[in-house]
Motif scaffolding. Structure first.
Motif, PDB file in Angstrom:
ATOM      1  N   LEU A  78       0.830  -1.201   0.000  1.00 40.65           N
ATOM      2  CA  LEU A  78       0.000   0.000   0.000  1.00 40.65           C
ATOM      3  C   LEU A  78       0.869   1.258   0.000  1.00 40.65           C
ATOM      4  CD1 LEU A  78      -2.810  -1.094   2.481  1.00 40.65           C
ATOM      5  CD2 LEU A  78      -3.042  -0.694   0.025  1.00 40.65           C
ATOM      6  N   TYR A  79       1.989   1.197   0.697  1.00 43.65           N
ATOM      7  CA  TYR A  79       2.923   2.318   0.658  1.00 43.65           C
ATOM      8  C   TYR A  79       3.431   2.539  -0.767  1.00 43.65           C
ATOM      9  CZ  TYR A  79       3.664   3.756   5.530  1.00 43.65           C
ATOM     10  OH  TYR A  79       3.521   4.301   6.772  1.00 43.65           O
ATOM     11  N   VAL A  80       3.769   1.445  -1.445  1.00 49.34           N
ATOM     12  CA  VAL A  80       4.249   1.555  -2.820  1.00 49.34           C
ATOM     13  C   VAL A  80       3.153   2.128  -3.716  1.00 49.34           C
ATOM     14  CG1 VAL A  80       5.031   0.261  -4.835  1.00 49.34           C
ATOM     15  CG2 VAL A  80       5.932  -0.300  -2.580  1.00 49.34           C
ATOM     16  N   GLY A  81       1.913   1.681  -3.490  1.00 48.76           N
ATOM     17  CA  GLY A  81       0.791   2.208  -4.267  1.00 48.76           C
ATOM     18  C   GLY A  81       0.619   3.707  -4.070  1.00 48.76           C
ATOM     19  N   LYS A  82       0.727   4.145  -2.837  1.00 46.26           N
ATOM     20  CA  LYS A  82       0.612   5.577  -2.538  1.00 46.26           C
ATOM     21  C   LYS A  82       1.765   6.364  -3.166  1.00 46.26           C
ATOM     22  CE  LYS A  82      -2.013   5.410   1.814  1.00 46.26           C
ATOM     23  NZ  LYS A  82      -3.058   6.393   1.445  1.00 46.26           N
ATOM     24  N   PHE A  83       2.930   5.757  -3.150  1.00 44.21           N
ATOM     25  CA  PHE A  83       4.097   6.389  -3.780  1.00 44.21           C
ATOM     26  C   PHE A  83       3.851   6.589  -5.276  1.00 44.21           C
ATOM     27  CE2 PHE A  83       7.927   5.630  -6.309  1.00 44.21           C
ATOM     28  CZ  PHE A  83       8.754   6.653  -5.869  1.00 44.21           C
ATOM     29  N   GLN A  84       3.325   5.556  -5.921  1.00 46.85           N
ATOM     30  CA  GLN A  84       3.050   5.649  -7.352  1.00 46.85           C
ATOM     31  C   GLN A  84       1.985   6.698  -7.640  1.00 46.85           C
ATOM     32  OE1 GLN A  84       2.128   1.548  -8.219  1.00 46.85           O
ATOM     33  NE2 GLN A  84       4.253   1.054  -8.683  1.00 46.85           N
ATOM     34  N   GLU A  85       0.935   6.718  -6.818  1.00 49.46           N
ATOM     35  CA  GLU A  85      -0.129   7.715  -6.995  1.00 49.46           C
ATOM     36  C   GLU A  85       0.420   9.133  -6.834  1.00 49.46           C
ATOM     37  OE1 GLU A  85      -3.150   6.736  -4.189  1.00 49.46           O
ATOM     38  OE2 GLU A  85      -3.671   4.842  -5.178  1.00 49.46           O
ATOM     39  N   LYS A  86       1.281   9.312  -5.855  1.00 48.73           N
ATOM     40  CA  LYS A  86       1.882  10.623  -5.588  1.00 48.73           C
ATOM     41  C   LYS A  86       2.739  11.068  -6.782  1.00 48.73           C
ATOM     42  CE  LYS A  86       4.927  12.829  -2.104  1.00 48.73           C
ATOM     43  NZ  LYS A  86       3.976  13.799  -1.520  1.00 48.73           N
ATOM     44  N   THR A  87       3.490  10.120  -7.338  1.00 49.50           N
ATOM     45  CA  THR A  87       4.351  10.427  -8.478  1.00 49.50           C
ATOM     46  C   THR A  87       3.531  10.798  -9.702  1.00 49.50           C
ATOM     47  OG1 THR A  87       6.012   8.867  -7.631  1.00 49.50           O
ATOM     48  CG2 THR A  87       6.214   9.538  -9.933  1.00 49.50           C
ATOM     49  N   VAL A  88       2.485  10.053  -9.948  1.00 56.45           N
ATOM     50  CA  VAL A  88       1.630  10.325 -11.111  1.00 56.45           C
ATOM     51  C   VAL A  88       0.918  11.667 -10.956  1.00 56.45           C
ATOM     52  CG1 VAL A  88      -0.390   9.548 -12.413  1.00 56.45           C
ATOM     53  CG2 VAL A  88       1.309   7.887 -11.656  1.00 56.45           C
ATOM     54  N   LYS A  89       0.479  11.949  -9.749  1.00 53.92           N
ATOM     55  CA  LYS A  89      -0.197  13.232  -9.490  1.00 53.92           C
ATOM     56  C   LYS A  89       0.742  14.399  -9.768  1.00 53.92           C
ATOM     57  CE  LYS A  89      -2.897  15.714  -6.001  1.00 53.92           C
ATOM     58  NZ  LYS A  89      -3.405  15.688  -4.603  1.00 53.92           N
TER      59      LYS A  89
END
Length: 322
Positions: A155-166
Motif C-alpha cells: 500500500l505504501y508503494v501504491g501511494k508512492f506511485q499515486e503521488k508520483t503520477v499526481k
C-alpha cells in the motif's frame, strides 16, 4: 453481494500475493550481522524476512516451471542466483520507498490493511490450490502478521506511485508535446513480401541460387513452395511488426524493396524472402494517446524510484543469501 470496491480490492491483493511485485521485511532492532541481507539507510532487511519472501517467490516459479529450473544458466549465474538477487533488489527498493513516504508524512491506515487482508482470505476460500498454498506458507512461518506487513508495504508503494503520477500532472497538451518529440517512434511500418518455403535446407539453397541467377521468383514459388501463398507466387500481402515469426520478421524488415534474403530458418522450414513494397504511416495522436500516457507514467515512476533509492546509503550482504 460484495460491492465493486471490495471485489476490486480482492483482485488487487491476490495479484499482490501471486506476482510478488514488491515484498519486503525490515527489522528495526539490532540483529547479528550474519542475519542481515541488506541495509537501507539506518534500517536493515533481515535474513528471516528475506527467506520468507524468497520461499514464496520460489514456490510460485516452481508451480509454473518445475523445480529443475534452478540450475539453469542466466548470463553466467544460475537461475536461483538471479532470482535471489532480484528478490533482494525488490526488497531494497520497497524499503527505500517506505522510508521516503514516512518522511513525506504519507501514512497507511491499519484499517485499510485489515480490510485488504480479510478480502484476501475471503478470496482464497473454496480454492483448494490456494488454500494448500497458504497452508504450506504458514508452515514456513508466513502467518497473518507477515501477510499484513506485506500488504502494508504494498500500500505504501501504491501511494508512492499515486503521488508520483499526481505530480506528473499529465494533460493532453503534455501528451501531444511528447508525441511530437518522438514521432519517429510512432510510425506504422508495413512491408509487402513474398516467400518460398521448403522443408529441406539443400532445396532452399538450390532455389536461392536460381533466384539470384535471375529466375522468376513468383514462378519458383508456385512450383516449389509448400505454403498456401504459392498460388499467388508466394505473395503474403502487407504485414506489420508482430505478425510473423520473429526470425521471418527480422529478415523481412531488414530488406529494402526488391531485395531477397538469404535462407531463413523457422519452425515451419526454410524460407527465401523477397520484399516487394514498403510503406510508412504516422500513427495518429488520438489513436496512441493512452499508450503515450502509460509510457510517461511508467518512466516517471521508474525515475522517481531511482532518485529515491539514490538518496539512501545501501549495503548488500550477498554472502548471507547463499
Amino acid at each position: 453481494m460484495k460491492s465493486m470496491k471490495t471485489k476490486a480490492k480482492t483482485i488487487f491483493v491476490m495479484l499482490l500475493v501471486f506476482t510478488l511485485v514488491f515484498a519486503a521485511g525490515c527489522a528495526k532492532k539490532a540483529v547479528n550481522e550474519k542475519d542481515i541481507v541488506a541495509k537501507v539507510g539506518d534500517k536493515v532487511i533481515s535474513k528471516d524476512a528475506y527467506n520468507k519472501v524468497l520461499f514464496m517467490h520460489k514456490k510460485i516459479i516452481e508451480s509454473k516451471r518445475g523445480d529443475q529450473i534452478w540450475t539453469e544458466d542466466v548470463n553466467g549465474k544460475t537461475y536461483l542466483q538471479a532470482v535471489q538477487e532480484e528478490v533482494l533488489d525488490k526488497m531494497i527498493m520497497e524499503e527505500a520507498i517506505i522510508q521516503y513516504m514516512e518522511k513525506e508524512e504519507e501514512k497507511v491506515d491499519d484499517k485499510e490493511v485489515d480490510e485488504q487482508y480479510k478480502a484476501l482470505m475471503q478470496g482464497m476460500k473454496g480454492q483448494e490450490g490456494a488454500e494448500n498454498f497458504f497452508k504450506e506458507l504458514k508452515e514456513e512461518g508466513i502467518d497473518e502478521s507477515f501477510w499484513k506487513s506485506q500488504i502494508k508495504r504494498d500500500l505504501y508503494v501504491g501511494k508512492f506511485q499515486e503521488k508520483t503520477v499526481k505530480a506528473l500532472a499529465l494533460t493532453d497538451e503534455k501528451l501531444k508535446k511528447y508525441y511530437d518529440e518522438h514521432k519517429e517512434e510512432y510510425k506504422d511500418i508495413q512491408v509487402r513480401a513474398s516467400h518460398i518455403l521448403v522443408d529441406q535446407e539443400e532445396k532452399a539453397k538450390e532455389l536461392l541460387k536460381r533466384v539470384k541467377n535471375g529466375e522468376d521468383f513468383a514462378k519458383l514459388a508456385k512450383e516449389n513452395s509448400k505454403c498456401s501463398s504459392s498460388k499467388k507466387g508466394g505473395d503474403l500481402g502487407y504485414f506489420g511488426r508482430g505478425k510473423m515469426l520473429p526470425e521471418f520478421e527480422k529478415a523481412a524488415f531488414s530488406l529494402k524493396v526488391g531485395e531477397i534474403s538469404d535462407i531463413v530458418k523457422t519452425e515451419y522450414g526454410y524460407h527465401i524472402i523477397k520484399v516487394t513494397d514498403r510503406k510508412e504511416e504516422m500513427i495518429k495522436f488520438e489513436d496512441i494517446k493512452e499508450y503515450i500516457r502509460g509510457v510517461m507514467v511508467q518512466s516517471a515512476i521508474k525515475n522517481k524510484m531511482d532518485q529515491v533509492k539514490a538518496s539512501f546509503k545501501i549495503e548488500k550482504f550477498l554472502e548471507n543469501i547463499q
